[in-house]
Design a protein around this motif. Structure first.
Motif, PDB file in Angstrom:
ATOM      1  N   PRO A 131      36.066 -44.419  12.709  1.00 24.55           N
ATOM      2  CA  PRO A 131      37.430 -44.307  13.207  1.00 24.55           C
ATOM      3  C   PRO A 131      37.923 -42.803  13.805  1.00 24.55           C
ATOM      4  O   PRO A 131      36.429 -41.743  13.854  1.00 24.55           O
ATOM      5  N   TYR A 132      38.771 -42.407  14.843  1.00 26.27           N
ATOM      6  CA  TYR A 132      39.448 -41.205  14.753  1.00 26.27           C
ATOM      7  C   TYR A 132      39.490 -40.262  13.309  1.00 26.27           C
ATOM      8  O   TYR A 132      40.255 -41.311  12.347  1.00 26.27           O
ATOM      9  N   ALA A 138      40.660 -35.579   6.629  1.00 29.00           N
ATOM     10  CA  ALA A 138      38.468 -36.499   6.549  1.00 29.00           C
ATOM     11  C   ALA A 138      38.335 -35.235   5.232  1.00 29.00           C
ATOM     12  O   ALA A 138      36.975 -35.710   4.948  1.00 29.00           O
ATOM     13  N   GLY A 139      38.215 -34.080   6.127  1.00 27.67           N
ATOM     14  CA  GLY A 139      37.596 -33.280   4.557  1.00 27.67           C
ATOM     15  C   GLY A 139      37.413 -32.776   3.243  1.00 27.67           C
ATOM     16  O   GLY A 139      37.282 -32.541   2.482  1.00 27.67           O
ATOM     17  N   GLU A 145      33.990 -28.937   5.146  1.00 28.24           N
ATOM     18  CA  GLU A 145      35.196 -28.177   5.882  1.00 28.24           C
ATOM     19  C   GLU A 145      36.152 -29.015   7.121  1.00 28.24           C
ATOM     20  O   GLU A 145      35.828 -30.251   7.043  1.00 28.24           O
ATOM     21  N   PRO A 146      36.978 -28.573   6.841  1.00 30.82           N
ATOM     22  CA  PRO A 146      37.729 -29.240   7.578  1.00 30.82           C
ATOM     23  C   PRO A 146      38.317 -29.478   9.071  1.00 30.82           C
ATOM     24  O   PRO A 146      39.420 -28.463  10.071  1.00 30.82           O
ATOM     25  N   ASN A 147      36.816 -29.443   9.995  1.00 31.49           N
ATOM     26  CA  ASN A 147      36.979 -29.424  11.259  1.00 31.49           C
ATOM     27  C   ASN A 147      36.285 -30.527  12.107  1.00 31.49           C
ATOM     28  O   ASN A 147      35.871 -31.917  11.243  1.00 31.49           O
ATOM     29  N   HIS A 148      35.648 -31.263  12.710  1.00 31.38           N
ATOM     30  CA  HIS A 148      35.892 -31.915  14.380  1.00 31.38           C
ATOM     31  C   HIS A 148      33.915 -32.075  13.198  1.00 31.38           C
ATOM     32  O   HIS A 148      33.978 -33.380  13.111  1.00 31.38           O
ATOM     33  N   PRO A 149      33.266 -31.115  13.528  1.00 32.23           N
ATOM     34  CA  PRO A 149      31.351 -31.143  13.796  1.00 32.23           C
ATOM     35  C   PRO A 149      31.324 -31.794  11.872  1.00 32.23           C
ATOM     36  O   PRO A 149      30.190 -32.563  12.317  1.00 32.23           O
ATOM     37  N   ALA A 150      32.196 -30.881  11.173  1.00 33.88           N
ATOM     38  CA  ALA A 150      32.222 -31.293   9.749  1.00 33.88           C
ATOM     39  C   ALA A 150      32.110 -32.951   9.286  1.00 33.88           C
ATOM     40  O   ALA A 150      30.983 -33.358   8.948  1.00 33.88           O
ATOM     41  N   VAL A 151      32.978 -33.028   9.826  1.00 33.32           N
ATOM     42  CA  VAL A 151      34.111 -34.484   9.165  1.00 33.32           C
ATOM     43  C   VAL A 151      32.493 -35.559  10.084  1.00 33.32           C
ATOM     44  O   VAL A 151      32.471 -36.685   9.526  1.00 33.32           O
ATOM     45  N   THR A 152      32.185 -35.836  11.270  1.00 34.52           N
ATOM     46  CA  THR A 152      31.764 -36.348  11.726  1.00 34.52           C
ATOM     47  C   THR A 152      30.318 -36.472  11.573  1.00 34.52           C
ATOM     48  O   THR A 152      29.673 -37.031  10.931  1.00 34.52           O
ATOM     49  N   ALA A 153      29.793 -35.235  11.063  1.00 35.79           N
ATOM     50  CA  ALA A 153      28.234 -35.510  10.813  1.00 35.79           C
ATOM     51  C   ALA A 153      28.503 -35.944   9.202  1.00 35.79           C
ATOM     52  O   ALA A 153      27.322 -36.038   8.636  1.00 35.79           O
ATOM     53  N   GLU A 154      29.708 -35.748   8.560  1.00 33.39           N
ATOM     54  CA  GLU A 154      29.177 -36.658   6.892  1.00 33.39           C
ATOM     55  C   GLU A 154      29.250 -37.924   7.513  1.00 33.39           C
ATOM     56  O   GLU A 154      28.736 -38.922   6.989  1.00 33.39           O
ATOM     57  N   GLU A 203      48.426 -39.800  11.963  1.00 33.47           N
ATOM     58  CA  GLU A 203      49.190 -40.670  10.234  1.00 33.47           C
ATOM     59  C   GLU A 203      47.406 -41.056   8.580  1.00 33.47           C
ATOM     60  O   GLU A 203      46.509 -41.413   9.324  1.00 33.47           O
ATOM     61  N   SER A 204      47.899 -40.556   8.563  1.00 39.98           N
ATOM     62  CA  SER A 204      46.441 -40.897   7.286  1.00 39.98           C
ATOM     63  C   SER A 204      46.289 -42.278   6.376  1.00 39.98           C
ATOM     64  O   SER A 204      47.565 -43.148   6.421  1.00 39.98           O
ATOM     65  N   GLU A 205      45.633 -43.080   6.046  1.00 40.67           N
ATOM     66  CA  GLU A 205      46.063 -44.305   5.271  1.00 40.67           C
ATOM     67  C   GLU A 205      46.119 -44.504   3.973  1.00 40.67           C
ATOM     68  O   GLU A 205      46.794 -45.280   3.836  1.00 40.67           O
ATOM     69  N   THR A 206      47.161 -42.562   3.260  1.00 37.91           N
ATOM     70  CA  THR A 206      48.459 -42.862   2.702  1.00 37.91           C
ATOM     71  C   THR A 206      49.684 -43.175   3.064  1.00 37.91           C
ATOM     72  O   THR A 206      50.916 -43.046   2.669  1.00 37.91           O
TER      73      THR A 206
END
Length: 406
Positions: A131-132, A138-139, A145-154, A203-206
């Protein structure tokens, strides 16, 4: 197995103030027809199912009907949440819907749990839904790291790990399909993709409210995946042979006037992708982007093709023509966006209203200057005469009032 890759339905969206629900209904009907006629086994919707986190009731009803029709036509469905969706709301009832053939993937903790389908051509297909991902949330959860490349890589690392365990050895005949909603580096955007960070908190899951922006993710993040079905960019495009955007099924901005809308049909067999072809959709009024002087636009036969389209029209006359919008609307009743871009306009007029006021030496010049500032063209002789008459009448009334008071 035949898979239809779609994304960015944006149900409930309007186009320059014009509702698009009927056009969306038409294009979803075309998807159902494609499923039935081509024998599609699986439909992917890679995020931005709705246009906003709190969709209107008619948009929710349309999604309900579309999902039921797709399943009735013989397909199963996997959908993920995008940056316009509320992951919590879109994911409500997901466990129950999965039993009916509609699989919803909106949670981070479900990223490494695929939906596995037996492939009629042999082997199986494992679909992982990303998901988005809001980078700060997510970081923090994944300690990256709190950026899109890092969280996508994870996210992809976790998918690869699960796929290796699930598909190694005798289960190695499984094709790995990943769905993701993000901005891939090198992708061509359009005016209708809006960054959720600029519109509303994510909106986070929490239930926490978070703010993020869409960064660019390298396409190499998906190396080794058999097929990556991307969403977010509204133009259908090939990022790599196995990484593609389906684009939105309808145009949501005039920058998409030249797009051919549709999706991708992905064929698998024996645990690998054996072919990909485009499929086109056509629903609602087409778009036209016109530019020129108003006489050319109104009188030229070369613009007749645009008379039944939604139009963006830029008028380039040096001086704004009188009643330009009304006159254009008479010929192009689908005019939604009127733009004035004077070419060769005289540079002698003051550049700002304050400068125009400072340059005025009479009350009449103040009034005609206001007209020119608002209309972007000088007052006509008849308008100037009316203003002069009104000023004279107001002075006369003022003089009469002062006389009676004395």
């Amino acid at each position: 197995m035949l898979i239809l890759h779609t994304s960015d339905w944006h149900l409930g969206r309007s186009f320059h103030g014009t509702g698009m629900l009927q056009a969306q209904r038409e294009v979803l009907d075309q998807m159902v027809d494609t499923v039935r006629e081509r024998g599609v086994d699986l439909v992917l919707v890679a995020g931005d199912v709705y246009d906003r986190a709190l969709p209107a009731a008619d948009a929710v009803e349309l999604l309900d009907a579309a999902l039921a029709d797709l399943v009735s036509a013989g397909a199963r469905v996997v959908l993920t949440s995008g940056n316009h969706d509320s992951a919590i709301r879109l994911g409500f009832g997901g466990h129950l819907m999965g039993a009916a053939g509609v699989h919803v993937r909106t949670r981070m903790d479900g990223i490494s749990t695929p939906v596995v389908f037996p492939d009629p051509e042999g082997g199986s297909v494992a679909v992982y839904g990303i998901p988005y991902l809001e980078p700060r949330h997510a970081g923090q959860v994944w300690d990256v790291e709190p950026n899109h490349p890092a969280v996508t890589a994870e996210a992809v690392r976790r998918i690869r790990q699960d796929a290796a365990e699930r598909c190694g050895g005798p289960a190695g005949d499984t094709a790995i399909v990943v769905m993701a909603h993000l901005f891939a580096a090198g992708g061509a955007g359009s005016d209708s993709e809006r960054d959720i960070g600029a519109e509303r908190p994510a909106e986070s899951e929490t239930g926490d409210l978070l703010v993020g922006t869409l960064g660019q993710v390298p396409v190499t993040a998906f190396d080794g995946v058999d097929y990556t079905a991307l969403g977010h960019l509204h133009g259908r495009q090939l990022m790599a042979e196995t990484v593609r955007y389906s684009g939105s099924p309808l145009a949501y901005s005039f920058s998409e006037a030249g797009h051919t809308k549709g999706g991708w049909l992905v064929r698998t067999a024996g645990g690998r992708v054996t072919g990909v072809e485009s499929v086109d959709f056509s629903a609602g009024r087409k778009l036209a982007v016109l530019r020129g002087r108003i006489d050319e636009l109104l009188e030229g036969t070369e613009h007749a093709w645009a008379e039944d389209r939604w139009c963006q029209i830029t008028v380039t006359d040096p001086v704004r023509p009188p009643q330009a919008y009304r006159r254009l609307k008479e010929r192009f009743d689908g005019l939604l966006n009127f733009v004035l871009d004077p070419e060769g306009a005289p540079a002698t007029a003051p550049s700002t209203y304050a400068a125009r006021l400072a340059a005025a030496t009479t009350d009449l010049q103040v009034c005609t200057g206001f007209v020119e500032h608002v209309r972007q063209r000088p007052a006509t002789a008849s308008e100037a005469d009316l203003l002069a008459s009104a000023l004279q009448d107001s002075r006369r009334r003022a003089d009469q009032g002062e006389g009676s008071a004395a």
